[in-house]
Design an enzyme around this catalytic site. Structure first.
Site, PDB file in Angstrom:
ATOM      1  CG  ASP A  50      -7.489 -31.597  -1.053  1.00 53.27           C
ATOM      2  OD1 ASP A  50      -7.837 -30.455  -1.457  1.00 53.27           O
ATOM      3  OD2 ASP A  50      -7.934 -32.130  -0.013  1.00 53.27           O
TER       4      ASP A  50
ATOM      5  CE1 TYR B 236      -3.464  -2.905   0.978  1.00 55.79           C
ATOM      6  CE2 TYR B 236      -4.223  -1.171  -0.491  1.00 55.79           C
ATOM      7  CZ  TYR B 236      -4.379  -2.430   0.066  1.00 55.79           C
ATOM      8  OH  TYR B 236      -5.442  -3.204  -0.307  1.00 55.79           O
TER       9      TYR B 236
ATOM     10  CD  GLU C 133      -4.073 -29.026   0.028  1.00 57.76           C
ATOM     11  OE1 GLU C 133      -3.991 -30.271  -0.041  1.00 57.76           O
ATOM     12  OE2 GLU C 133      -4.443 -28.328  -0.920  1.00 57.76           O
TER      13      GLU C 133
END
Lengths: 386, 469
Positions: free
Chosen positions: A273, A127, A220
């Site tokens: 996964d 920013y 995960e």
């Protein structure tokens, strides 16, 4: 571990390997000194009476060509590391010019940050740069890459520059954390979101850790982490649960590494996964990453793949399988061509690609919400991990 | 003489040829000559529309061979436009008489094509010259033709050929007061240039051309005052063989006017340039080889962005520019043989010499005004310099390490009280380096590294690590 053994262990991982290029962990004054040398060198070349020139930045290449794998002798930790090949970043090359200026802008910002003794998040830095120089920084990616360029130019860690990545990780379980001069934190009595891991590696390095867990389980996804936390898996199975909620950040890997050093007899299991991205996440914990290769080699851990794996697919209903997407295949291709993938993992990956299918851990819930805990316990007890 | 692929009216082609030969005859004579073209147009009320045109010169006498080249043109021209008749009066310096002839180039019967007319004796007077008289059928375009002729003459005057005075008269028959001397204007001070080189004269002519906005107006007062803002580049090439006293010369002049918001004539960026092309001191349609050179030149290395080029109906090359910072770009190419009326060398020689001369003129521009003619690549790089200088200066000035600051200031060659000049000093030095190295080959390979580097990789691939592995 006896001192002599520890020395040899250290030597085998770090000292012996002269091709390894490393980012130093430096105090603010030292980093500012390096930046000052950069400026002085640049100005000398600019003001040279005989051959004035705009210097070119030599950046350590963060490419697969410049990376290698090294294995420890006395431990079974391997890590990916970068060597000394540099690529040139030049103002005179049109498609390089903006990136060239970005490096200087970040150096200027870091110099000021370190001068004020501050430590800022990458997001805050974005920013600030966005408002000062919108022409050069229009997205977070520009900032992150420029920071890595400065790391590879000055060869010091990101945190040494006064920048840390926002914390993403969390842990919970049979672990007591004790920051010096602070209260103790018992991670077994926290809410399901666990203890947020700070992005400040300094703070993490000063934590006292004590635990009676037998295993560390890297998860995960946040949803799975919270499910297991709510079920208080760690009361049935003495363990510590840790997650980075996706691709692991340095802080999460740092604390995992500290846990593995502090508790060398606690094996680390990964629950990901069944898809190429999940394996890639496991590999990052296990070997480190190329994009932050100058510092991430320090935090490689011996992580074993618990699940989901090919053998578990019989537990999953046909309907829960999904097609592998083009991105999955890209990741698979990248992994298959890498230097570090062990045989058993390669076989799993090949199976994924051949069947063209992927499956999420949540698919196990088809057997009931408490199935996951039992599944994990069974696998560990049976030694079913690779 | 080169011919342009695009159709130009037969009247213009005819005049061009006649003027061309008249100019060459003047060049061959070694004394000052005069070229006069006069046009007599019918009185307004007349329905018959014939223009009587005469082209006369005081050069060497004509050997008549050149007029035979008009055969082809005569055959292509409808009889209504020109009946193929030329009345030629000519005498050489050593001739005792003035000879008169009539050509009937449209005539089929060979014996009727050429007729010798009455001869006049000179009675020991020594002069030479030629007058060609012809009649053109007007149709509706007499005004256009005269306008073109005026423009054509203006262009001849750009060359400021030494020892050649050119005049154009347009007169209305039956109206004595209407005899207008169109050119030259009183304000044309051509005599200044008698001793200057051909190239310098072309520069002067082209400058005036630019200052009168391409001959579209009388000299503009504002522009005249700002004559010094014109940027000039000249180049020349030749393959002259002094021993044989022959060869081809090529001169190229480029005149650039920068956009200036405070000068009303030059606030708008130019978008196209009509190239002035001369052969042997006469404006001509551009040769294909010269046109090819123009469009294939690497304009970008001089900061010009060429969008495209074409040859217009008059045979002029027009170059179209993209996103230019200049109000006017004027280019003149002049190719001429060392000796007038000599055999040409062929377009291969042309192309090579034109390319060399054009490149030389652009390099000249760049050498004299480095910052203005930075290559397109250099301009893009230069855009980043202010931000970079600001960043580095910001870093230096924010430091509380006095020693470091002092060292930086000393390196820049500034005094210890000149802190506020740090940024501009860094900026200037970088711009200077960019200008110095513009279009040099392999600059990047020789650039120093900021830090020592053990081994160099290839391109900065910035591999987009798909999920990092």
């Amino acid at each position: 571990m006896p001192e002599a053994e520890a020395d040899v262990a250290a030597a085998s991982l770090f000292g012996a390997d002269r091709r390894l290029c490393s980012a130093d962990i430096l105090a603010p004054a030292e980093v500012r000194a390096r930046i000052e040398v950069a400026v002085l060198n640049f100005l000398s070349a600019l003001a040279s009476p005989t051959s004035p020139a705009i210097s070119v930045l030599p950046l350590i290449s963060r490419t697969s060509a410049n990376c290698s794998l090294r294995s420890g002798l006395l431990s079974d930790v391997s890590s990916v590391y970068l060597s000394y090949a540099c690529c040139k970043r030049s103002l005179m090359r049109e498609n390089n010019a903006k990136a060239f200026v970005r490096v200087w802008k970040v150096m200027e910002m870091c110099y000021k940050i370190l001068g004020e003794g501050k430590l800022v998040h990458q997001r805050e830095l974005f920013y600030k740069l966005l408002s000062d120089s919108p022409k050069y920084f229009s997205c977070q990616r520009h900032v992150n890459r420029a920071i890595q360029d400065v790391v590879s130019l000055l060869r010091c860690t990101r945190q040494s520059l006064g920048v840390m990545a926002s914390a993403r990780g969390a842990l919970i379980g049979r672990l007591v954390l004790h920051e010096p001069d602070e209260e103790q934190i018992d991670c077994s009595i926290l809410g399901a979101s666990g203890h947020a891991i700070t992005g400040d590696l300094n703070v993490l390095s000063k934590l006292n850790l004590s635990s009676d867990a037998r295993y560390i389980i890297v998860v995960e996804k946040d949803a799975i982490f919270q499910r297991l936390a709510e079920d208080r898996l760690y009361n049935q199975l003495p363990c510590i649960l840790i997650t980075a909620k996706g691709y692991p950040d340095i802080a999460t890997r740092f604390i995992l590494h500290r846990l593995s050093q502090t508790f060398p007899n606690m094996p680390i299991f990964a629950l990901v996964d069944w898809n190429p991205a999940g394996l890639a996440i496991l590999c990052t914990y296990k070997y480190g990453s190329i994009s932050m290769g100058l510092e991430s080699y320090r935090y490689a851990c011996n992580v074993k793949w618990l699940g989901l794996r090919g053998d578990d697919l019989q537990l999953i209903p046909e309907s829960a399988f999904q097609e592998l997407k083009p991105r999955d295949l890209q990741i698979a291709k990248s992994l298959l061509s890498s230097k570090f993938l062990q045989e058993s993992h390669r076989a799993e990956l090949t199976l994924m690609v051949e069947t063209g299918k992927r499956a999420e851990i949540e698919a196990l819930y088809s057997h009931g919400f408490d199935f996951l805990g039992k599944y994990i316990a069974r696998k560990i007890v049976q030694g079913d991990y690779i | 003489m080169a011919s342009s692929p695009s159709a130009s009216s037969p009247h213009r082609k005819l005049l061009r040829s006649l003027v061309y030969w008249a100019v060459q005859r003047c060049r061959m004579s070694e004394s000052p000559c005069r070229l006069t073209v006069s046009v007599k147009r019918p009185a307004e009320a007349a329905s018959a529309s014939l223009l009587g045109v005469s082209v006369s010169d005081t050069g060497v006498g004509s050997k008549l061979e050149e007029f035979l080249e008009l055969d082809v043109l005569a055959r292509e021209t409808p009889v209504e436009k020109w009946d193929g008749t030329l009345l030629i009066t000519t005498t050489g310096i050593n001739d005792e008489a003035i000879y008169r002839y009539r050509f009937n180039l449209q005539e089929e019967i060979s014996s009727a094509r050429f007729t010798k007319l009455a001869t006049t004796y000179k009675n020991h007077a020594t002069f030479s010259g030629t007058e060609v008289w012809l009649c053109l059928s007007n149709e509706a375009d007499a005004d256009d033709f005269i306008l073109w002729l005026v423009g054509f003459f203006h262009k001849i005057l750009i060359l400021r050929a030494p020892n050649l005075a050119c005049e154009l008269f347009v007169e209305q028959i039956g109206n004595a007061e209407s005899r207008n001397v169109c050119l030259p204007q009183d304000s044309d001070d051509m005599h200044r240039f008698v001793m200057a080189s051909s190239s310098d004269r072309l520069v002067s002519g082209l400058k005036d051309y630019a200052l009168s906005h391409g001959n579209t107006c009388d000299k503009c007062d504002t522009c005249i005052l700002n004559r010094d803002l014109l940027k000039i580049g000249t180049g020349a090439a030749n393959n002259v063989d002094r021993r044989k006293a022959k060869g081809l010369h090529v001169e190229v002049v480029v005149v650039i006017v920068r956009t200036a918001s405070d000068l009303s004539c030059w606030t708008v960026n130019s978008s196209s340039t009509q190239v002035l092309y001369f052969e042997d001191f006469v404006p001509c349609p551009i040769s294909q080889s010269s046109f090819d050179v123009l469009v294939s030149t690497d304009w970008r290395s001089y900061g010009f962005k060429l969008k495209g080029g074409f040859i217009d109906d008059e045979g002029n090359a027009v170059l179209e520019w993209d996103d230019m910072a200049f109000a006017r770009v004027d280019i003149a190419i002049h190719t001429y043989l060392e000796c007038a009326m000599q055999e040409g060398q062929g377009s291969q020689q042309d192309r090579h010499l034109v390319r060399k001369a054009l490149k030389s003129s652009l390099s000249h521009l760049k050498a004299d005004h480095a910052g203005d003619f930075l290559s397109c690549h250099g301009q893009r790089v230069r855009e980043y310099v202010p931000d970079l200088a600001e960043s580095i200066a910001g870093l230096i000035l924010s430091s509380n390490d006095k020693e470091f600051q002092d060292e930086c200031i000393a390196l820049l060659g500034l005094g210890s009280d000149q802190e506020e000049l740090v940024q501009s000093s860094i900026c200037e030095k970088m711009v200077h380096i960019i200008e110095l190295n513009d279009t040099k080959e392999n600059v990047d390979d020789n650039a120093p590294y900021l830090f020592e580097c053990e081994k160099l990789d290839e391109e900065d691939g910035d591999e987009d690590m798909v999920f990092d592995f």
